[in-house]
Structure formats: C-alpha cells, structure tokens
Design an enzyme around this catalytic site. Structure first.
Site, mmCIF file in Angstrom:
data_model
loop_
_atom_site.group_PDB
_atom_site.id
_atom_site.type_symbol
_atom_site.label_atom_id
_atom_site.label_comp_id
_atom_site.label_asym_id
_atom_site.label_seq_id
_atom_site.Cartn_x
_atom_site.Cartn_y
_atom_site.Cartn_z
ATOM 1 N NE ARG A 21 -3.227 0.129 2.960
ATOM 2 C CZ ARG A 21 -3.524 0.461 4.226
ATOM 3 N NH1 ARG A 21 -3.286 -0.377 5.213
ATOM 4 N NH2 ARG A 21 -4.029 1.644 4.506
ATOM 5 C CE LYS A 91 -4.118 -3.023 12.946
ATOM 6 N NZ LYS A 91 -4.184 -2.152 14.132
ATOM 7 C CG ASP A 92 -5.043 -4.286 7.541
ATOM 8 O OD1 ASP A 92 -5.758 -3.942 8.492
ATOM 9 O OD2 ASP A 92 -4.144 -3.572 7.068
ATOM 10 N NE ARG A 146 -8.743 -3.976 18.656
ATOM 11 C CZ ARG A 146 -7.818 -3.212 19.220
ATOM 12 N NH1 ARG A 146 -7.619 -3.282 20.535
ATOM 13 N NH2 ARG A 146 -7.097 -2.366 18.502
ATOM 14 N NE ARG A 147 -6.711 0.646 18.606
ATOM 15 C CZ ARG A 147 -6.080 0.870 17.478
ATOM 16 N NH1 ARG A 147 -6.599 1.705 16.574
ATOM 17 N NH2 ARG A 147 -4.925 0.287 17.219
ATOM 18 N NE ARG A 168 -11.088 4.852 6.976
ATOM 19 C CZ ARG A 168 -11.004 4.441 5.722
ATOM 20 N NH1 ARG A 168 -12.055 4.511 4.922
ATOM 21 N NH2 ARG A 168 -9.868 3.972 5.252
ATOM 22 N N GLY A 169 -8.174 7.767 8.668
ATOM 23 C CA GLY A 169 -7.019 8.495 8.164
ATOM 24 C C GLY A 169 -5.709 7.852 8.554
ATOM 25 C CG ASN A 170 -2.148 9.637 6.920
ATOM 26 O OD1 ASN A 170 -2.331 10.444 7.830
ATOM 27 N ND2 ASN A 170 -1.791 10.014 5.706
ATOM 28 N NE ARG A 174 -6.440 6.455 11.832
ATOM 29 C CZ ARG A 174 -7.175 5.368 12.015
ATOM 30 N NH1 ARG A 174 -7.334 4.871 13.221
ATOM 31 N NH2 ARG A 174 -7.766 4.779 11.001
ATOM 32 C CB CYS A 261 -16.132 -5.344 9.211
ATOM 33 S SG CYS A 261 -17.679 -4.610 8.653
#
Length: 335
Positions: A21, A91-92, A146-147, A168-170, A174, A261
């Site tokens: 990616r 984890k993806d 989850r968090r 969301r975001g990189n 964040r 998900c």
C-alpha cells in the site's frame, strides 16, 4: 588480442517486485521486509505501490466492509503476476485462506499494545481527571469498535466521563486531530508508531488488562503465490514460529466467532511457558455496557502442527464465548 580468456558474467537476477500500500506505514513496513529479503537472497527488491479500496474510501471501515479492504487489490496483483510477493499488516487479512496464495512468512511480532497519543502527553487516567475538573469529558478518537468498547468499559468501571469519536485516516491525520485541538487524544497501534520512528509521541502504552489488541496486531504477513515454490521457500526464512502460532490462535478465535467487521472483538495470545500458549478473548458492545472476557491455556509444540494446535485453542475459546452469549453482543455476524 592479448590471449586472456574471456569470462562472461551471468546476468543479474531481475529485481523481485514487492507489492505494498502507499501509506507511510505500509511503505516503512515493506521497506523493512525488502531489506531482509535482499539480505537473504542477494536479489534487489523493487517496491510496487498499489492503491486499495480502503485507502481511497472515506467511509468508516465498519460501513465499507473492513475485512479485506486493504488486502484484495494486493492479492489481485499477485494472482495476475504484476508483483512477486506482498506485505500486509496481518490484522488486515481476512481469516479465510485465499486460493492460489500462501502465507509464506510471519516475521517476529512488534509490540502488540495500543498506544494513547494525548494532549500534553498525559496518560489516560490523568487526561480524564484533568478534563473532568474542567467540567467536560475527554474526547478520544479511534476508528476501531474494539477500542471503543474497551475504552468505554474502562470509563464505566471507574465512573468517569469519556467520549469516543470515530475517526479515519493515516497516522499523521489521526495525530493531527490532537495537535490541532480537535480531540484530546487518539489511540493507535504501538507497532505502527515504532515502525515509523514516532514512538516518542506516545503518551501511554495501554496495558492489555485495559485494552486487548486486535487479532494479529503488531504482526506482518508476507504472501506470494503457491505456484512460486522457490520464492515461498526463500521467504520462509523470515518466518518466526512462535509469532505464527500466536496469530493462528487469535485468527481462529475471530473466524470461529464469525465476527462482522463492526464487531468489537479482541484477541491476544502470549507464551506463558516455552510450550504453553495463553489466549485472551474479548467480545463486547461499543458503548462498553457489556464486555465478555475469557481466556484459555493450551500446550503447543512448535513443530509442523503448531498452527493447527494453536487454531484449536482459538476455536475452543470462541465456543466458550458463544456459549456465554457473545453472538448477541456482536450484531450481524459475518458468513
């Protein structure tokens, strides 16, 4: 001519194409693997940047399907022969094994914990207490149900106010929410921050007692086609058997729960002895009102059957969680 024999050098093997990616974290992770593959094989490795649906969509992961959205484009490139191997955050990966591909290596895992990046570098309890004194709840950003579930359960157990905000975001985006004052803190994976050289920005590592990580968190997955047996054998030198067993247990737990998900599911396997694995699992509701937490221990011999042994431990713990009512907490389950 001087009569000296002419020696022809064999042409250098073509560079191996590693699919990754485009994010800074993915590139850092893939660069680490590329250097190791070059060290092992003597072959150059070329990074091939691939955009996935998860990278371009601005929707919440729970809405777009979460599982596989960062993976499928890389897998397509592998099967079409555009790349030789791919590196994923483990984890993806969807839990179902893909036809025609093999998980060639799971390198030794990084730190599994989640990390808090907070205003003024405050720890979670300090942040919540300070803002409570100012008359408001701490606003903490995360894109993970989850968090959210575990943060909200922590706050409820202590009778303190806390608001989880979906983001969301990189990594830059964040953390930017905190530096710009839009949020009081964000929660990210410690492993990603370490790999980006940004561990100094961590305010607190969240102990698994408070926050059990996602199945596979901190681990990388190296995939190639099953037909490319020579490359698979070479990549296998990067495999770390204890890590592979850990993630096999965690992913079997996730698969057996058939968690969708958007389901708040956590799982962490750790070695309590050289031949004994402990698996902790959490299923809850995002508001933290209900959190079901169980663990199981099992003997694991690190031989060719280790993955099967670990997966059996994961399925056994999932069965206990389901018997205790986990399905009702997860909403719609994946099929």
């Amino acid at each position: 001519m001087n009569g000296q024999p002419i020696t022809e050098q064999a042409p250098a093997a073509p560079a191996l194409r590693l699919g990754t990616r485009r994010s800074a974290l993915a590139m850092a992770q893939s660069g680490m693997v590329a250097r190791e593959v070059t060290r092992l094989t003597g072959r150059a490795v070329e990074l091939v940047e691939i955009t996935t649906y998860g990278d371009t969509s601005r929707e919440a992961l729970a809405q777009i399907g979460g599982t596989g959205v960062f993976v499928s484009a890389l897998r397509d490139a592998l099967l079409e022969g555009r790349i030789d191997f791919a590196v994923h955050s483990l984890k993806d990966l969807p839990t179902a094994a893909p036809e025609g591909l093999v998980l060639a290596a799971v390198p030794e895992r990084e730190d599994v914990r989640d990390a808090l990046v907070a205003h003024e570098g405050l720890a979670l309890a300090e942040l919540v207490e300070k803002l409570a004194g100012a008359g408001r709840a701490a606003r903490i950003g995360t894109g993970s149900p989850r968090r959210m579930a575990q943060l909200n359960a922590w706050a409820a157990a202590r009778g303190v106010a806390l608001e989880t905000v979906a983001i969301r975001g990189n990594v830059d985006t964040r953390i930017g929410y905190v530096t710009k004052g839009e949020l009081d803190a964000v929660v990210l994976a410690t492993a990603g921050l370490n790999r980006l050289g940004r561990s100094a920005e961590i305010s607190e590592h969240l102990d698994p007692e408070l926050m059990i990580p996602a199945p596979g968190q901190g681990a990388l997955a190296i995939e190639c086609t099953s037909a490319n047996t020579d490359l698979a054998a070479a990549l296998a030198a990067l495999d770390h058997a204890p890590t592979r067993a850990e993630v096999a247990a965690e992913r079997a737990l996730l698969a057996a729960l058939e968690a969708g998900c958007s389901a708040p599911v956590a799982g962490l396997a750790t070695w309590v002895r050289p031949n004994e694995l402990r698996l902790e699992g959490v299923v809850g509701t995002t508001d933290g009102a209900t959190l079901l937490k169980m663990s199981a221990n099992g003997p694991i011999v690190l031989d060719e059957t280790a993955e099967q042994q670990a997966a059996a431990l994961g399925r056994a713990l999932a069965a206990r969680l389901l018997d205790a009512g986990a399905a009702a907490l997860m909403g719609e389950r994946a099929r």
